[in-house]
Write a protein that holds these residues in place. Structure first.
Motif, short mmCIF file in Angstrom:
data_model
loop_
_atom_site.label_atom_id
_atom_site.label_comp_id
_atom_site.label_asym_id
_atom_site.label_seq_id
_atom_site.Cartn_x
_atom_site.Cartn_y
_atom_site.Cartn_z
N PHE A 31 1.19 -1.06 0.09
CA PHE A 31 -0.06 0.20 0.16
C PHE A 31 0.85 1.68 0.02
O PHE A 31 1.94 1.35 0.41
CB PHE A 31 -0.89 -0.03 0.90
N ASP A 41 -2.45 4.42 3.85
CA ASP A 41 -4.03 4.29 2.82
C ASP A 41 -4.16 2.49 2.27
O ASP A 41 -3.13 1.98 1.68
CB ASP A 41 -3.02 5.39 1.78
N SER A 42 -4.79 1.99 3.48
CA SER A 42 -5.43 1.00 3.28
C SER A 42 -6.36 1.09 1.27
O SER A 42 -7.48 -0.29 2.35
CB SER A 42 -5.97 -0.63 4.95
N SER A 43 -7.02 1.42 1.74
CA SER A 43 -7.60 1.49 0.70
C SER A 43 -7.18 0.07 -0.47
O SER A 43 -6.01 0.12 -0.56
CB SER A 43 -8.52 2.61 -0.13
N GLY A 44 -7.93 0.34 -1.99
CA GLY A 44 -7.53 -0.20 -2.83
C GLY A 44 -8.07 -2.31 -2.45
O GLY A 44 -7.00 -3.34 -2.78
#
Length: 110
Positions: A31, A41-44
């Motif tokens: 990430f 940023d732990s999105s995705g």
């Protein structure tokens, strides 16, 4: 099997700490950090696109880390591959990727 909490399991098995950019010791997904911070940023979380880490690949990266003689030489290898050398890598039959359990103590509690 390496069965302990996350910080201890990662240190024992030679994976980078929980606050590194690597999502977990089972995959090679990294990430990014949030702009102007140190936070991840732990999105995705599209698990289907993640590449699963192999035990042989992990061992090769750990040996590459070990072969670097200086901390400044080891740091880029650690950032790129998310692995360090562990004494458990000396056990040729032991696959640290599959042999490290993801935090069983808290999973049983939950």
């Amino acid at each position: 099997m390496v069965a302990c909490d996350i910080p201890t399991a990662r240190k024992t098995s030679g994976f980078t700490a929980h606050n590194s950019t690597c999502a977990c010791p089972k995959c090679v997904r990294q990430f990014t950090r949030l702009p102007n911070t140190n936070q991840i940023d732990s999105s995705g979380f599209d698990y289907l696109t993640w590449k699963i880490r192999s035990g042989l690949e992990n061992r090769l990266h750990a040996e590459e880390w070990k072969s670097s003689s200086t901390p400044s030489g080891r740091h880029p290898v650690e950032i790129e591959n998310c692995v360090r050398w562990s004494q458990l890598h000396r056990l040729g039959y032991f696959d640290l990727v599959h042999g490290t359990i993801l935090d069983p103590m808290h999973n049983l509690f939950l």
